[in-house]
Design an enzyme around this catalytic site. Structure first.
Site, PDB file in Angstrom:
ATOM      1  N   SER A  13       7.534  61.809  20.845  1.00 11.23           N
ATOM      2  CA  SER A  13       6.380  61.515  20.004  1.00 11.23           C
ATOM      3  C   SER A  13       5.070  61.761  20.747  1.00 11.23           C
ATOM      4  O   SER A  13       4.765  62.890  21.105  1.00 11.23           O
ATOM      5  CB  SER A  13       6.473  60.075  19.498  1.00 11.23           C
ATOM      6  OG  SER A  13       5.453  59.783  18.589  1.00 11.23           O
ATOM      7  N   ASP A  51       5.028  64.536  17.319  1.00  4.26           N
ATOM      8  CA  ASP A  51       6.146  64.969  16.476  1.00  4.26           C
ATOM      9  C   ASP A  51       5.762  64.989  15.004  1.00  4.26           C
ATOM     10  O   ASP A  51       6.614  65.172  14.133  1.00  4.26           O
ATOM     11  CB  ASP A  51       7.386  64.098  16.710  1.00  4.26           C
ATOM     12  CG  ASP A  51       7.154  62.618  16.431  1.00  4.26           C
ATOM     13  OD1 ASP A  51       5.985  62.171  16.486  1.00  4.26           O
ATOM     14  OD2 ASP A  51       8.137  61.894  16.172  1.00  4.26           O
ATOM     15  N   ASP A  82       0.265  63.216  15.350  1.00  4.84           N
ATOM     16  CA  ASP A  82       0.783  62.935  16.684  1.00  4.84           C
ATOM     17  C   ASP A  82       1.764  64.030  17.085  1.00  4.84           C
ATOM     18  O   ASP A  82       1.950  65.015  16.363  1.00  4.84           O
ATOM     19  CB  ASP A  82       1.404  61.540  16.755  1.00  4.84           C
ATOM     20  CG  ASP A  82       2.646  61.372  15.895  1.00  4.84           C
ATOM     21  OD1 ASP A  82       2.907  62.230  15.031  1.00  4.84           O
ATOM     22  OD2 ASP A  82       3.374  60.374  16.092  1.00  4.84           O
TER      23      ASP A  82
END
Length: 454
Positions: free
Chosen positions: A99, A245, A243
């Protein structure tokens, strides 16, 4: 010697530094364990743009295939694109991403068929136990018949599914700046936005898991400075940041001012309720703004309050049949997306709402942003329990004040509320406060912080 996975198997996912804490040999064992715990005949995998992601993802696929499981690899994708594949193909899935974490990290987000989450109580503890055992005794015996590993492209189907859930047919032309942070938004946005009446100004769309421009975490104000500046320079209607991902989205208005995720939650909730005839349950966690349950009720819906954390949101989504859920962290969950979170669908709702009227975004969201909030303030403490007890003692005898301990301590009065909850991973207490005006909020915030840090 058995691997110690206590540092990398978290409450909801696997996450750690590569190769110091985990590597492809462990990823292969995770694949075998995932196959055994899910009992599936077939699974789907995907990965982000981090340098270590393709190798880890392929190792996981090998481990699962060795147990007789057929693996569909969708390759480069956002996390919500992997959830789409899990839902549309009705297969358990594994997404390789860390992430918004720095480049040296990587991880696995796992789900059962239909994007149902895998957390500590729903399989992750069992997977960890198998991997730890096999790291000591050796990999499990392969199945008599090996599974296959095949490739499949789902990007166009994912984009079409998202666009089928939001009516964008009659929006006015908009200029939108998108900061992908060198993450997966640079891969998905061009396809999802294709054909819409948008002038797209891309920022950092080059896939680069070393994050050369800024961290891909738009909740940190430092990481949206470039976006804010560009929106103002371009005279754009809005800006959107994703963000790493691309499962979370963060929005700034035409002035470059951040729009709170609570306001986005309220806006999307009103639209999803309208889509469902003015009926439905909407989930919100206990640190979203008072405006969220108010807007839900005003639009005919039923608000349900939960603890902070996506596993709690998803569990309540399933239990109540909720149509939508939102969090302060800019995660947005949709019943029509298998109860999974997708920042991209939330972004499309914002574009549809803005493009469906003539006013600016700042005016549109003002009706959903009614109170003064502190944002999340972290304090390092020696003893979390003692500080919470001190807060409870300070507030429990005050007139007109109610306390609850659903998640940490929430104290509510007629004109303000605050929540203080402990971090699960660090010696921190996290404060969120809100009031009907800025002065009251500041007074409450400062009093609470003086007790926490006293």
């Amino acid at each position: 010697m058995a691997a110690d996975l206590s540092q990398i198997v978290k409450a909801y996912d696997v996450r750690g530094v590569v190769p110091d804490q985990w590597d492809e040999s462990l990823a292969e064992l995770f694949g075998a364990a995932f196959a055994q715990v899910t009992g599936a005949d077939a699974i789907v995998t995907g990965h982000d743009m981090r340098p270590s992601s393709p190798g880890l993802s392929r190792a996981f696929a090998r481990g699962a295939a060795a147990q007789g499981v057929d693996v569909t690899e969708i390759g480069l994708c956002s996390t919500d694109q992997l959830y789409y594949a899990s839902g549309a193909l009705n297969l358990p899935g594994a997404m390789f991403t860390a992430s918004h974490n720095p480049a040296q990290y990587n991880g696995i987000k796992m789900c059962r068929a239909g994007a149902a989450p895998v957390g500590q109580d729903t399989g992750l503890a069992d997977i960890r136990e198998l991997v730890e055992r096999w790291s000591e005794s050796g990999a499990p015996e392969p199945a008599a018949t090996q599974g296959t590993i095949t490739r499949r492209d789902t990007l166009e189907d994912y984009a079409a599914h998202l666009r089928s859930l939001v009516d964008l047919t009659s929006i006015r032309p908009l200029k939108v700046v998108v900061d992908a942070g060198n993450g997966m938004g640079g891969h998905t946005v061009p396809t999802v936005f294709a054909g819409l009446p948008l002038t797209l100004v891309p920022m950092y769309f080059e896939l680069d898991g070393t994050f050369p421009n800024h961290e891909a975490n738009p909740l940190d104000p430092a990481n949206i400075v470039d976006l804010q500046k560009r929106v103002r320079e371009e005279g754009a209607d809005l800006g959107i940041a994703f963000d790493g991902d691309a499962d979370r989205c963060f929005v700034v208005d035409e002035h470059g001012d951040p729009v709170s995720p609570s306001a986005i939650t309220a806006l999307v909730a009103s639209r999803e309720l309208a889509r469902n005839g003015g009926k439905g349950t909407v989930i919100h966690n206990l640190i979203t703004s008072w405006s969220v349950p108010e807007v839900v009720k005003e639009n005919g819906g039923t608000p349900v309050r939960t603890r902070v954390g996506h596993s709690f949101i998803k569990a309540e989504m399933a239990r109540t049949g909720a149509i939508f859920g939102g969090e302060h962290s800019a995660h947005y969950y949709f019943r029509d997306f298998w109860n999974a979170d997708t920042g991209m669908l939330a972004a499309l709702h914002v574009l549809a709402a803005l493009g469906g009227q003539e006013g600016p975004l700042s005016g549109l969201v003002a009706q959903y942003d009614r109170y003064a909030g502190s944002g999340e303030i972290n304090s390092t403490v020696d003893d979390q329990s003692a500080r919470l007890a001190a807060l409870k003692t300070a507030f429990q005898s005050r007139e007109g004040v109610t306390l609850d301990e659903l998640d940490g301590l929430t104290v509510t009065a007629a004109d303000w509320w605050f929540n203080v909850r402990p971090s699960n991973t660090e010696p921190l207490l996290r404060l969120n406060a809100e009031a009907r005006d800025e002065t009251t909020m500041a007074e409450v915030r400062d009093e609470v912080l003086s007790i926490i840090r006293g």
